[in-house]
Design an enzyme around this catalytic site. Structure first.
Site, PDB file in Angstrom:
ATOM      1  N   LYS A 181       0.851  -1.193   0.000  1.00 25.13           N
ATOM      2  CA  LYS A 181       0.000   0.000   0.000  1.00 25.13           C
ATOM      3  C   LYS A 181       0.882   1.238   0.000  1.00 25.13           C
ATOM      4  O   LYS A 181       1.415   1.644   1.016  1.00 25.13           O
ATOM      5  CB  LYS A 181      -0.941   0.035   1.207  1.00 25.13           C
ATOM      6  CG  LYS A 181      -1.988   1.121   1.015  1.00 25.13           C
ATOM      7  CD  LYS A 181      -2.430   1.814   2.273  1.00 25.13           C
ATOM      8  CE  LYS A 181      -1.497   2.801   2.862  1.00 25.13           C
ATOM      9  NZ  LYS A 181      -1.271   4.036   2.096  1.00 25.13           N
ATOM     10  N   GLY A 233       7.003   4.954   8.136  1.00 26.08           N
ATOM     11  CA  GLY A 233       6.212   6.178   8.220  1.00 26.08           C
ATOM     12  C   GLY A 233       6.428   6.846   9.560  1.00 26.08           C
ATOM     13  O   GLY A 233       7.454   6.632  10.218  1.00 26.08           O
ATOM     14  N   SER A 234       5.468   7.648   9.959  1.00 26.04           N
ATOM     15  CA  SER A 234       5.640   8.446  11.178  1.00 26.04           C
ATOM     16  C   SER A 234       5.520   7.573  12.434  1.00 26.04           C
ATOM     17  O   SER A 234       4.906   6.504  12.407  1.00 26.04           O
ATOM     18  CB  SER A 234       4.563   9.528  11.225  1.00 26.04           C
ATOM     19  OG  SER A 234       3.290   8.917  11.256  1.00 26.04           O
ATOM     20  N   THR A 235       6.057   8.077  13.511  1.00 27.83           N
ATOM     21  CA  THR A 235       5.982   7.358  14.784  1.00 27.83           C
ATOM     22  C   THR A 235       4.534   7.218  15.236  1.00 27.83           C
ATOM     23  O   THR A 235       4.129   6.148  15.710  1.00 27.83           O
ATOM     24  CB  THR A 235       6.836   8.092  15.836  1.00 27.83           C
ATOM     25  OG1 THR A 235       8.207   7.955  15.432  1.00 27.83           O
ATOM     26  CG2 THR A 235       6.672   7.513  17.229  1.00 27.83           C
ATOM     27  N   ALA A 237       1.790   6.969  13.418  1.00 26.89           N
ATOM     28  CA  ALA A 237       1.120   5.903  12.665  1.00 26.89           C
ATOM     29  C   ALA A 237       1.702   4.548  13.068  1.00 26.89           C
ATOM     30  O   ALA A 237       0.970   3.559  13.194  1.00 26.89           O
ATOM     31  CB  ALA A 237       1.271   6.133  11.170  1.00 26.89           C
ATOM     32  N   GLY A 238       3.009   4.492  13.308  1.00 21.38           N
ATOM     33  CA  GLY A 238       3.653   3.239  13.720  1.00 21.38           C
ATOM     34  C   GLY A 238       3.087   2.735  15.037  1.00 21.38           C
ATOM     35  O   GLY A 238       2.873   1.534  15.232  1.00 21.38           O
ATOM     36  N   GLU A 255       9.651   1.165  10.710  1.00 20.19           N
ATOM     37  CA  GLU A 255      10.728   2.136  10.452  1.00 20.19           C
ATOM     38  C   GLU A 255      10.104   3.511  10.613  1.00 20.19           C
ATOM     39  O   GLU A 255       9.320   3.945   9.758  1.00 20.19           O
ATOM     40  CB  GLU A 255      11.265   1.965   9.024  1.00 20.19           C
ATOM     41  CG  GLU A 255      11.921   0.633   8.748  1.00 20.19           C
ATOM     42  CD  GLU A 255      13.312   0.514   9.354  1.00 20.19           C
ATOM     43  OE1 GLU A 255      13.881   1.541   9.770  1.00 20.19           O
ATOM     44  OE2 GLU A 255      13.815  -0.612   9.439  1.00 20.19           O
ATOM     45  N   CYS A 289      14.260  10.537   7.043  1.00 20.71           N
ATOM     46  CA  CYS A 289      14.090  10.149   8.448  1.00 20.71           C
ATOM     47  C   CYS A 289      15.357  10.335   9.267  1.00 20.71           C
ATOM     48  O   CYS A 289      15.305  10.582  10.456  1.00 20.71           O
ATOM     49  CB  CYS A 289      13.625   8.703   8.515  1.00 20.71           C
ATOM     50  SG  CYS A 289      14.656   7.581   7.561  1.00 20.71           S
ATOM     51  N   GLU A 389       9.929  15.966  15.236  1.00 17.30           N
ATOM     52  CA  GLU A 389      10.429  15.777  13.866  1.00 17.30           C
ATOM     53  C   GLU A 389       9.735  16.789  12.945  1.00 17.30           C
ATOM     54  O   GLU A 389       8.508  16.819  12.857  1.00 17.30           O
ATOM     55  CB  GLU A 389      10.126  14.351  13.390  1.00 17.30           C
ATOM     56  CG  GLU A 389      10.778  14.053  12.049  1.00 17.30           C
ATOM     57  CD  GLU A 389      10.445  12.664  11.522  1.00 17.30           C
ATOM     58  OE1 GLU A 389       9.272  12.252  11.626  1.00 17.30           O
ATOM     59  OE2 GLU A 389      11.351  12.011  10.994  1.00 17.30           O
TER      60      GLU A 389
HETATM   61  P1  NAD Z   1       2.589   8.631   7.756  1.00 18.46           P
HETATM   62  O1  NAD Z   1       2.820   7.785   8.933  1.00 18.46           O
HETATM   63  O2  NAD Z   1       1.540   9.673   7.838  1.00 18.46           O
HETATM   64  O3  NAD Z   1       2.191   7.700   6.486  1.00 18.46           O
HETATM   65  C1  NAD Z   1       3.007   6.664   6.044  1.00 18.46           C
HETATM   66  C2  NAD Z   1       2.147   5.593   5.386  1.00 18.46           C
HETATM   67  O4  NAD Z   1       1.301   4.996   6.346  1.00 18.46           O
HETATM   68  C3  NAD Z   1       1.217   6.110   4.308  1.00 18.46           C
HETATM   69  O5  NAD Z   1       1.126   5.140   3.290  1.00 18.46           O
HETATM   70  C4  NAD Z   1      -0.112   6.273   5.048  1.00 18.46           C
HETATM   71  O6  NAD Z   1      -1.212   6.205   4.181  1.00 18.46           O
HETATM   72  C5  NAD Z   1      -0.068   5.089   5.992  1.00 18.46           C
HETATM   73  N1  NAD Z   1      -0.779   5.242   7.259  1.00 18.46           N
HETATM   74  C6  NAD Z   1      -0.872   6.345   8.028  1.00 18.46           C
HETATM   75  N2  NAD Z   1      -1.548   6.075   9.164  1.00 18.46           N
HETATM   76  C7  NAD Z   1      -1.877   4.751   9.114  1.00 18.46           C
HETATM   77  C8  NAD Z   1      -2.576   3.858   9.999  1.00 18.46           C
HETATM   78  N3  NAD Z   1      -3.082   4.280  11.164  1.00 18.46           N
HETATM   79  N4  NAD Z   1      -2.717   2.577   9.634  1.00 18.46           N
HETATM   80  C9  NAD Z   1      -2.193   2.123   8.468  1.00 18.46           C
HETATM   81  N5  NAD Z   1      -1.543   2.928   7.580  1.00 18.46           N
HETATM   82  C10 NAD Z   1      -1.388   4.217   7.906  1.00 18.46           C
HETATM   83  O7  NAD Z   1       4.011   9.197   7.391  1.00 18.46           O
HETATM   84  P2  NAD Z   1       4.390  10.345   6.345  1.00 18.46           P
HETATM   85  O8  NAD Z   1       4.176  11.657   6.981  1.00 18.46           O
HETATM   86  O9  NAD Z   1       3.725  10.061   5.064  1.00 18.46           O
HETATM   87  O10 NAD Z   1       5.955  10.038   6.173  1.00 18.46           O
HETATM   88  C11 NAD Z   1       6.926  10.686   6.878  1.00 18.46           C
HETATM   89  C12 NAD Z   1       7.361   9.887   8.085  1.00 18.46           C
HETATM   90  O11 NAD Z   1       7.988   8.674   7.677  1.00 18.46           O
HETATM   91  C13 NAD Z   1       8.407  10.608   8.913  1.00 18.46           C
HETATM   92  O12 NAD Z   1       8.086  10.495  10.271  1.00 18.46           O
HETATM   93  C14 NAD Z   1       9.700   9.868   8.603  1.00 18.46           C
HETATM   94  O13 NAD Z   1      10.680   9.960   9.590  1.00 18.46           O
HETATM   95  C15 NAD Z   1       9.192   8.482   8.420  1.00 18.46           C
HETATM   96  N6  NAD Z   1      10.171   7.674   7.663  1.00 18.46           N
HETATM   97  C16 NAD Z   1      10.933   6.759   8.342  1.00 18.46           C
HETATM   98  C17 NAD Z   1      11.916   6.015   7.664  1.00 18.46           C
HETATM   99  C18 NAD Z   1      12.748   5.000   8.376  1.00 18.46           C
HETATM  100  O14 NAD Z   1      13.366   4.180   7.699  1.00 18.46           O
HETATM  101  N7  NAD Z   1      12.814   5.011   9.693  1.00 18.46           N
HETATM  102  C19 NAD Z   1      12.097   6.219   6.296  1.00 18.46           C
HETATM  103  C20 NAD Z   1      11.303   7.156   5.643  1.00 18.46           C
HETATM  104  C21 NAD Z   1      10.334   7.872   6.338  1.00 18.46           C
END
Ligand code: NAD
Length: 482
Positions: A181, A233-235, A237-238, A255, A289, A389
């Site tokens: 996705k 993605g973001s902390t 959402a993680g 990640e 990140c 961040e």
């Molecule tokens: P985000 O968490 O908003 O979204 C990332 C992905 O997750 C998207 O595809 C989104 O649609 C999906 N998503 C969001 N909430 C969800 C949920 N509750 N359940 C399932 N899927 C969900 O992140 P963003 O703002 O798009 O990306 C930036 C973030 O990603 C930053 O915090 C950055 O540090 C992090 N990031 C981390 C790494 C790493 O390797 N540690 C690498 C790249 C980016």
């Protein structure tokens, strides 16, 4: 056949077919540098995710992939790599247009790196011993490493092809099947993976792609047919994903975000520091990140470091990321630009020293989601500017009195992803780096090594990507007592 027109993606790639979206929710993707519409993509929901999971499940449980040997998988992966390589330039271009990444970086991270990861994972699949026998009390035990199952891969927009391949390649090597996705912001390039998989003859259902937003992501995490979630993605959402995945005891790799520190030691060579800024601090306009967005400097050298940063920023050329002369592109979206500018306003209101930049749009750039690269001096590490961040070109310079204090400040964050120590004394640098709690660190430069494990500690995540260790996260042990 893939749909015509790379900028119009009203299909989902499910079970090896381009399945037309019925009455889809459409997401319009605009070019970050011009705000002009680039294309539309259909956003999937629970029903498309459900179809994709069923296809992945069937391909694993009943299809040839579930019975494939590591060598057969490696051969397929090499064909997949070749077919992605042929599309590399156009893919990299599409990513730059969507998220503002400068062209040379996009070629490396969205074209070359995914191909290299696939090829190296193919080699690792062939080299790995998936089964061993060991003597036991009454006979022997066969210890097997088997695919963890159906993998739900959810990725962010900042390095879309790299982040997706960091999950797809080890999953394929392990023998898993996948539902990817991608993020809405970079949905257009995601389907190149489907085209390349189709060309390479991946069996139907092995890789399925359903673009979508949070609703689609949540459906994937909740689906009982999924065995593991691999997320970048973001902390925030993680944390939500970890909690939801816990309900069905799915495996998770996360990640997440970072707020890494570059520690400039008193003996640091500032020319070395200046040369590292492209990679360590301003990579992808800070939409990385591992951005070292906190720079810790000895009190006595604070002004020198600020001068180096100011000179660097003055030399940056902002504009269209596809222009060879440009060194800093725009933010991914209007919404994200506003978020970054709000942090700059916060820094201004806190009274920190504004050395360069500011919340006003950069001169001469009336279109596109540009943010002026901004340097704040004399920042307090307890402030939100230093703790949260920002994910943009906004740097906090934080003075320290002693090396112990520098280590304490570097560790005074919920994150633990990257970091770098600048010093002429490598051994001492290693010692300081070892005292900073972080999944990766650099000495005098920071750049990811695809041959070694990458990931975070604390709120920066769980699990590792890249290198042979990445494969472990897609395998499950089984013991058979004979
Ligand atoms: P985000 O968490 O908003 O979204 C990332 C992905 O997750 C998207 O595809 C989104 O649609 C999906 N998503 C969001 N909430 C969800 C949920 N509750 N359940 C399932 N899927 C969900 O992140 P963003 O703002 O798009 O990306 C930036 C973030 O990603 C930053 O915090 C950055 O540090 C992090 N990031 C981390 C790494 C790493 O390797 N540690 C690498 C790249 C980016």
């Amino acid at each position: 056949m893939p749909p015509a027109g790379g900028a119009d993606r009203r299909q989902f790639y499910i079970n090896g077919q381009w399945r037309e979206a019925v009455d889809p929710e459409l997401f319009t993707i605009a070019e970050a540098a011009t705000e002009r519409p680039l294309g539309v993509a259909a956003m999937g929901g629970p029903s498309e995710i459900g179809e994709a999971v069923l296809a992945a499940r069937a391909a694993l449980d009943n299809g040839p992939w579930g019975r494939s040997t590591p060598h057969e998988r490696a051969e397929t992966m090499r064909r997949f790599a070749d077919s992605l390589e042929r599309r590399g330039e156009s893919t990299a271009r599409l990513v730059s247009q969507q998220n503002g990444m400068i062209w040379p970086l996009s070629i490396i991270s969205n074209a070359a790196a995914p191909v290299a990861i696939l090829r190296s994972m193919a080699e690792l699949a062939e080299a790995r011993t998936f089964e061993t026998r060991r003597p036991s009390k009454k006979g022997h035990t066969i210890v097997r490493q088997e695919p963890v199952g159906v993998v739900g891969a959810i990725v962010a927009w900042n390095y879309p092809q790299l982040l997706a391949m960091a999950k797809i390649a080890p999953a394929l090597a392990a023998g898993c099947t996948i539902v990817l996705k991608p993020a809405p912001e970079t949905a257009l390039d995601a389907y190149v993976l489907g085209e390349a998989a189709e060309d390479a003859g991946l069996p139907p259902g092995v890789l399925n792609i359903v673009a979508g937003g949070v609703r689609a992501g949540e459906a994937l995490v909740a689906h009982p047919g999924v065995d593991k979630i691999a997320f970048t993605g973001s902390t925030a959402a993680g944390q939500a994903i970890g909690e939801a995945a816990g309900r069905s005891l799915k495996r998770v790799s996360l990640e997440l975000g970072g707020k890494s520190a570059a520690v400039v030691l008193p003996d640091a060579d500032l020319d070395v520091f200046a040369r590292s800024l492209d990679d360590a601090v301003f990579k992808n306009g800070g939409q990385t990140c591992t951005t070292n967005s906190r720079i810790l400097v000895p009190h006595g050298r604070s002004q020198e470091v600020l001068d180096v940063l100011a000179a660097y920023v003055d030399d940056l050329a902002m504009g269209d990321p596809l222009d060879d002369a440009v060194t800093l592109g725009p933010m991914v979206s209007d919404q994200h630009r506003e978020r970054v500018r709000n942090y700059i306003r916060l820094g201004e209101s806190e009274g920190f020293q504004l050395v360069r930049g500011g919340a006003e749009p950069p001169d001469g750039l009336t279109r596109g989601w540009f943010v002026s690269p901004t340097i704040f001096g004399g920042v307090d590490n307890n402030s939100r500017l230093a703790q949260e961040e920002i994910f943009g070109p906004v740097i906090s310079v934080i003075p320290y009195e002693s090396e112990d204090e520098a280590v304490r400040i570097a560790n005074d964050t919920v994150f633990g992803l990257g970091g770098v120590v600048f010093t002429e004394d490598h051994e001492h640098g290693l010692d300081i780096a070892s005292r900073i709690r972080s999944g990766t660190m650099g000495i005098n430069y920071f750049s990811m090594d695809m041959g070694s494990p990458f990931g975070g500690v604390k709120h920066s995540g769980i699990g590792r990507e890249f290198g042979p260790e990445a494969l472990d996260y897609y395998l499950e042990y089984r013991s058979i007592y004979v």
